[in-house]
Design a protein around this motif. Sequence first.
Motif, mmCIF file in Angstrom:
data_model
loop_
_atom_site.group_PDB
_atom_site.id
_atom_site.type_symbol
_atom_site.label_atom_id
_atom_site.label_comp_id
_atom_site.label_asym_id
_atom_site.label_seq_id
_atom_site.Cartn_x
_atom_site.Cartn_y
_atom_site.Cartn_z
ATOM 1 N N LEU A 55 -39.951 4.091 25.390
ATOM 2 C CA LEU A 55 -39.227 4.547 26.580
ATOM 3 C C LEU A 55 -38.089 5.485 26.167
ATOM 4 N N GLU A 56 -37.472 5.174 25.027
ATOM 5 C CA GLU A 56 -36.381 6.050 24.575
ATOM 6 C C GLU A 56 -36.892 7.475 24.310
ATOM 7 N N THR A 57 -38.127 7.580 23.814
ATOM 8 C CA THR A 57 -38.721 8.901 23.626
ATOM 9 C C THR A 57 -38.874 9.587 24.977
ATOM 10 N N ALA A 81 -24.440 -0.875 15.606
ATOM 11 C CA ALA A 81 -24.748 -2.203 16.165
ATOM 12 C C ALA A 81 -26.206 -2.580 15.872
ATOM 13 N N PHE A 82 -27.100 -1.613 16.021
ATOM 14 C CA PHE A 82 -28.521 -1.867 15.747
ATOM 15 C C PHE A 82 -28.676 -2.374 14.311
ATOM 16 N N GLY A 83 -27.999 -1.670 13.404
ATOM 17 C CA GLY A 83 -28.094 -2.025 11.986
ATOM 18 C C GLY A 83 -27.606 -3.442 11.730
ATOM 19 N N ARG A 114 -53.342 2.255 13.410
ATOM 20 C CA ARG A 114 -52.696 1.141 14.123
ATOM 21 C C ARG A 114 -53.357 0.879 15.473
ATOM 22 N N PRO A 115 -53.285 -0.391 15.905
ATOM 23 C CA PRO A 115 -53.870 -0.691 17.226
ATOM 24 C C PRO A 115 -53.091 -0.049 18.378
ATOM 25 N N VAL A 116 -51.799 0.187 18.172
ATOM 26 C CA VAL A 116 -50.975 0.835 19.202
ATOM 27 C C VAL A 116 -50.167 1.945 18.531
ATOM 28 N N ASN A 117 -49.676 2.906 19.318
ATOM 29 C CA ASN A 117 -48.788 3.912 18.730
ATOM 30 C C ASN A 117 -47.411 3.304 18.538
ATOM 31 N N ILE A 162 -42.247 -2.603 14.443
ATOM 32 C CA ILE A 162 -41.523 -3.859 14.163
ATOM 33 C C ILE A 162 -41.867 -4.380 12.761
ATOM 34 N N GLU A 163 -43.052 -4.006 12.260
ATOM 35 C CA GLU A 163 -43.409 -4.380 10.867
ATOM 36 C C GLU A 163 -42.338 -3.876 9.911
ATOM 37 N N GLU A 164 -41.836 -2.675 10.174
ATOM 38 C CA GLU A 164 -40.861 -2.073 9.251
ATOM 39 C C GLU A 164 -39.524 -2.822 9.269
ATOM 40 N N PHE A 165 -39.260 -3.580 10.348
ATOM 41 C CA PHE A 165 -37.998 -4.338 10.403
ATOM 42 C C PHE A 165 -37.903 -5.344 9.259
ATOM 43 N N LYS A 166 -39.090 -5.825 8.857
ATOM 44 C CA LYS A 166 -39.096 -6.847 7.804
ATOM 45 C C LYS A 166 -38.586 -6.280 6.481
ATOM 46 N N ILE A 182 -46.314 4.600 23.868
ATOM 47 C CA ILE A 182 -45.692 4.247 22.575
ATOM 48 C C ILE A 182 -45.105 2.840 22.713
ATOM 49 N N ALA A 183 -45.491 1.945 21.803
ATOM 50 C CA ALA A 183 -45.038 0.540 21.886
ATOM 51 C C ALA A 183 -43.668 0.330 21.250
ATOM 52 N N GLY A 184 -42.976 1.412 20.916
ATOM 53 C CA GLY A 184 -41.631 1.273 20.366
ATOM 54 C C GLY A 184 -41.614 1.489 18.876
ATOM 55 N N ALA A 220 -51.258 -15.442 17.489
ATOM 56 C CA ALA A 220 -51.933 -16.564 18.163
ATOM 57 C C ALA A 220 -52.798 -16.037 19.309
ATOM 58 N N LYS A 221 -52.303 -14.993 19.966
ATOM 59 C CA LYS A 221 -53.025 -14.399 21.098
ATOM 60 C C LYS A 221 -54.299 -13.688 20.617
ATOM 61 N N ASN A 222 -54.199 -13.062 19.448
ATOM 62 C CA ASN A 222 -55.308 -12.224 18.995
ATOM 63 C C ASN A 222 -56.270 -12.928 18.053
ATOM 64 N N PRO A 261 -31.494 -1.424 21.902
ATOM 65 C CA PRO A 261 -32.187 -0.149 21.726
ATOM 66 C C PRO A 261 -31.446 0.682 20.680
ATOM 67 N N GLY A 262 -32.201 1.312 19.797
ATOM 68 C CA GLY A 262 -31.541 2.003 18.687
ATOM 69 C C GLY A 262 -31.905 3.472 18.595
ATOM 70 N N ALA A 263 -32.556 3.998 19.624
ATOM 71 C CA ALA A 263 -32.904 5.427 19.586
ATOM 72 C C ALA A 263 -32.358 6.135 20.826
ATOM 73 N N PRO A 270 -37.308 -3.820 25.648
ATOM 74 C CA PRO A 270 -37.338 -5.257 25.353
ATOM 75 C C PRO A 270 -36.614 -5.647 24.064
ATOM 76 N N GLU A 271 -35.780 -4.743 23.532
ATOM 77 C CA GLU A 271 -35.181 -5.006 22.219
ATOM 78 C C GLU A 271 -34.412 -6.318 22.132
ATOM 79 N N VAL A 272 -33.689 -6.702 23.202
ATOM 80 C CA VAL A 272 -32.924 -7.968 23.103
ATOM 81 C C VAL A 272 -33.832 -9.137 22.760
ATOM 82 N N ASN A 273 -35.089 -9.048 23.183
ATOM 83 C CA ASN A 273 -36.011 -10.146 22.867
ATOM 84 C C ASN A 273 -36.320 -10.211 21.375
ATOM 85 N N LEU A 274 -35.971 -9.167 20.662
ATOM 86 C CA LEU A 274 -36.163 -9.150 19.213
ATOM 87 C C LEU A 274 -34.817 -9.313 18.498
ATOM 88 N N GLY A 275 -33.777 -9.614 19.263
ATOM 89 C CA GLY A 275 -32.462 -9.849 18.662
ATOM 90 C C GLY A 275 -31.710 -8.580 18.317
HETATM 91 N N1 3HC Z 1 -44.554 -2.626 16.125
HETATM 92 C C1 3HC Z 1 -45.514 -3.084 15.294
HETATM 93 N N2 3HC Z 1 -46.656 -3.632 15.728
HETATM 94 C C2 3HC Z 1 -46.841 -3.704 17.048
HETATM 95 C C3 3HC Z 1 -45.887 -3.251 17.971
HETATM 96 C C4 3HC Z 1 -44.693 -2.676 17.456
HETATM 97 N N3 3HC Z 1 -43.747 -2.192 18.254
HETATM 98 N N4 3HC Z 1 -46.353 -3.442 19.208
HETATM 99 C C5 3HC Z 1 -47.554 -4.018 19.078
HETATM 100 N N5 3HC Z 1 -47.856 -4.179 17.777
HETATM 101 C C6 3HC Z 1 -49.093 -4.711 17.194
HETATM 102 C C7 3HC Z 1 -49.236 -6.199 17.467
HETATM 103 O O1 3HC Z 1 -48.567 -6.956 16.486
HETATM 104 C C8 3HC Z 1 -50.748 -6.382 17.410
HETATM 105 O O2 3HC Z 1 -51.106 -6.426 16.046
HETATM 106 P P1 3HC Z 1 -52.434 -7.222 15.585
HETATM 107 O O3 3HC Z 1 -53.579 -6.497 16.205
HETATM 108 O O4 3HC Z 1 -52.371 -7.109 14.107
HETATM 109 O O5 3HC Z 1 -52.302 -8.631 16.081
HETATM 110 C C9 3HC Z 1 -51.258 -5.068 17.981
HETATM 111 O O6 3HC Z 1 -50.184 -4.133 17.866
HETATM 112 C C10 3HC Z 1 -51.681 -5.136 19.428
HETATM 113 O O7 3HC Z 1 -50.623 -5.741 20.173
HETATM 114 P P2 3HC Z 1 -50.930 -6.750 21.346
HETATM 115 O O8 3HC Z 1 -51.974 -7.704 20.935
HETATM 116 O O9 3HC Z 1 -49.630 -7.314 21.797
HETATM 117 O O10 3HC Z 1 -51.559 -5.751 22.432
HETATM 118 P P3 3HC Z 1 -51.404 -5.777 23.988
HETATM 119 O O11 3HC Z 1 -52.276 -4.695 24.481
HETATM 120 O O12 3HC Z 1 -51.579 -7.148 24.527
HETATM 121 O O13 3HC Z 1 -49.873 -5.387 24.251
HETATM 122 C C11 3HC Z 1 -47.845 -4.132 23.945
HETATM 123 C C12 3HC Z 1 -49.389 -4.147 23.829
HETATM 124 C C13 3HC Z 1 -47.473 -4.291 25.413
HETATM 125 C C14 3HC Z 1 -47.353 -2.826 23.410
HETATM 126 C C15 3HC Z 1 -47.271 -5.333 23.150
HETATM 127 O O14 3HC Z 1 -47.827 -5.326 21.863
HETATM 128 C C16 3HC Z 1 -45.780 -5.327 23.000
HETATM 129 O O15 3HC Z 1 -45.089 -5.774 23.876
HETATM 130 N N6 3HC Z 1 -45.283 -4.828 21.832
HETATM 131 C C17 3HC Z 1 -43.898 -4.887 21.484
HETATM 132 C C18 3HC Z 1 -43.073 -3.925 22.270
HETATM 133 C C19 3HC Z 1 -41.638 -3.956 21.804
HETATM 134 O O16 3HC Z 1 -41.015 -4.980 21.693
HETATM 135 N N7 3HC Z 1 -41.102 -2.760 21.550
HETATM 136 C C20 3HC Z 1 -39.769 -2.617 21.099
HETATM 137 C C21 3HC Z 1 -39.757 -2.485 19.618
HETATM 138 S S1 3HC Z 1 -38.131 -2.399 18.971
HETATM 139 C C22 3HC Z 1 -37.677 -0.788 19.196
HETATM 140 O O17 3HC Z 1 -38.394 -0.018 19.776
HETATM 141 C C23 3HC Z 1 -36.370 -0.403 18.621
HETATM 142 C C24 3HC Z 1 -35.956 0.953 19.048
HETATM 143 O O18 3HC Z 1 -35.018 0.848 20.075
HETATM 144 C C25 3HC Z 1 -35.340 1.714 17.919
#
Ligand code: 3HC
Length: 725
Positions: free
Chosen positions: A127-129, A288-290, A35-38, A81-85, A76-78, A311-313, A157-159, A149-154
């Motif tokens: 952040l929850e970790t 509530a998360f569910g 993955r591009p991010v953790n 989100i792919e798995e949410f689908k 860790i980017a959280g 669109a960004k990438n 936080p669920g952990a 940022p979970e509210v932005n995804l509707g």
């Molecule tokens: N899940 C799945 N894919 C993710 C992801 C995530 N949480 N975060 C980033 N990605 C993917 C992006 O879709 C993108 O994929 P692509 O290369 O196929 O287009 C790739 O990772 C790189 O992302 P960015 O282009 O956005 O990279 P940036 O370096 O510009 O930004 C970031 C990195 C700041 C981490 C940004 O991606 C971001 O804000 N991610 C979402 C963070 C988020 O909303 N986290 C909360 C998730 S919900 C959660 O954690 C629930 C919990 O409470 C249980």
Amino acid sequence: MATILDEERDTEQALPVRMEVTDGLAVITLNDPARPVNVISEGLLRELGGILDRLENGEGGVRAAVIVSEKKGTWIAGADIEEFKEFQTAADAEAASRAGQEMLERLERLRMPVVAAIDGAALGGGLETALACTYRIASDSPKTKLGLPEVNLGIIPGAGGTARLPRLIGLRAALDLMLTGKQLDARRAMKAGIVDEVVPQPVLLEVASRQAMALAAKKLQPRVARRSGSPERMENLLPMRKLIFSKARQGVMQKTHGLYPAPLRLLKVVEAGLDRDVRQAQELEARAFGELAVTPEARSLVHVFFTSTAAKNDAGLGDDVEPKKVDQIAVVGAGFMGAGIAAASAESGIRVRLKDVKPEAAAKGLRTARESLIKRAKRKRMKRFEVTKLIDRVQPTTEYTGFHASDVIVEAVFEEMGLKHRVIKEIEEAVGEGVVIGSNTSTIPIARLAEAASRPDRVIGLHFFSPVEKMPLVEIITHPGTADWVTATAHAYAKKIGKTPIVVNDSPGFYVNRILSPYMAEAALLLQEGVRMEELDRAMTEWGFPVGPVTLYDEVGLDVAQKAGKIMAEAFTERMGSPPTVVDRMVEDGRLGRKNGKGFYRYGDDGKKAGPDEAVYAVIGNPPKKEMGRAEIQDRLALIMVNEAVRTLEEGVLRGARDGDVGAVFGIGFPPFRGGPFWYVDRTGARDVLERLRALEQRFGARYAPAKMLEEMGREGRLFFPDDA
Ligand code: 3HC
């Protein structure tokens, strides 16, 4: 001596988590190779589970642990989100939340201290970790940001975040973070009490390792222990708590009109959770998360996340097209837009020459840019020398000196063809070969502008939105002769300055103004029919727009709207007819909107909106007389925009539905919980939209004639986003 606890280094390095133990200190390294991010995916949870087993079993004599990431830019980017689908039911999502909670509880209960060594984004589950760790150290890298940022995804936080964060930093600050989804840099996170220390990035691991051992030896106390009895903790008690919740609820209702279930549910979960222990509070959180994760609102917001990231990438060009590096730009025209573009670029590390004809104008532009930069620097708590470095990046000029060293030139002069032609010619004389010439026009076709250039392949539209520092979209407009490297570079530049770009083809109004225009014209017609202005505004804010169309007229400026309206009416006369007279009459009466304190609404001396101006009805020659149902107003306004959006796709202005949704949400404020016009059609059903449009066409004629593509989709039951069905 270092020992690796897993079988073989080779297999180890392909895993998303690995652990290395040296003298009682375990360094747990995250780096998901796939993955591009953790992200906290099922795979990562499994691997982390294995490591926790070993730590719980006392393997390797570990006394303290550090969690680091090897991914540049993210800790860790959280959650993934792919798995949410994949969530079919609320129970699926609840189970995923519980799995995360259980893992973090195990981490929290380890008999050794764990230090989160955060470099890069620690968001959501990330952040929850960190919150489940004993101690948090953040690097001072600009990439380090912490937030929920979970509210932005509707969702919420669920952990464990809804339970742990208020206990760590107090209710008020925790609610602020969770309700807005805002992200804090390391310094602000430290001030808020989330992290214990901020250190330079190169020494992060070293300091984290030392502190982990100090915690194990009880020579250091974590902040959470130091803060018990602090004023922040007092807020969590009654009656302060009641007041805080009631204010927060009011704020949410004001901002969202109750259209977004997540923030309201978040308040309930946090409030009820405070009287329970963390484990019980997490029960409420998981439920509530569910439930939230499978709401239409969450599905739409997840769609907005993926489409905007894509669109960004992806500029929609082949892999062989390389963008040029953008380190320096020049802006011609130091007005409000030019200064905004200069400031946004400087903030992202780009050096800027800001040119205007007269020294006073260049100086004024510089002042505006600096003021904006200083305001934002203060919010980020930047040090004085950093602010100086930042504002020095913008240099004013009245000549074209320094342009040859620029990678991109943005022309932001007055919206007049002759002037823009002259400026493009002058720019061409001053620059070298590989330079992009972007025009920030909002109305003039790019192909017409390019006619003035000796190298039209370098000319492209770079349509920024006002105010530049706040508006996230840049519309990039190519004409048939624009070279691919130019498009790629314009796209890379927009991304570098933190904007979300969409690439569209040249056409009157491009995409954003093209779909806004019939919506605004329809609002004017409704006024002409005698609907009250505040009724129109209320109908559309209740549909989810941030402001209603009448307020938008005032904000944009009626003279600007008049000019744009004429261009669009000329381009689409057959369908659109002549522009409504309301706007002309307002301009004739000297009502230009907020900018001259006189528009549809009244404005106080402080510039604040002070209610509808009843005198307007005499100006437009129509007293308010019509009671019209909200649903009818909403249908007329929303559907005319949605239909126009589909037309732009059909005509090839848009390169895909994805960009149409991103442009509408980020450029106009199309309600994010509806996902954008194309997602809206998919979710509402093309047939249903079609029927409603046909009914409107019968009543009002050609302007509601459904786009052919919509008819096809309705007939064939096709979707714009078949993969997300
Ligand atoms: N899940 C799945 N894919 C993710 C992801 C995530 N949480 N975060 C980033 N990605 C993917 C992006 O879709 C993108 O994929 P692509 O290369 O196929 O287009 C790739 O990772 C790189 O992302 P960015 O282009 O956005 O990279 P940036 O370096 O510009 O930004 C970031 C990195 C700041 C981490 C940004 O991606 C971001 O804000 N991610 C979402 C963070 C988020 O909303 N986290 C909360 C998730 S919900 C959660 O954690 C629930 C919990 O409470 C249980």
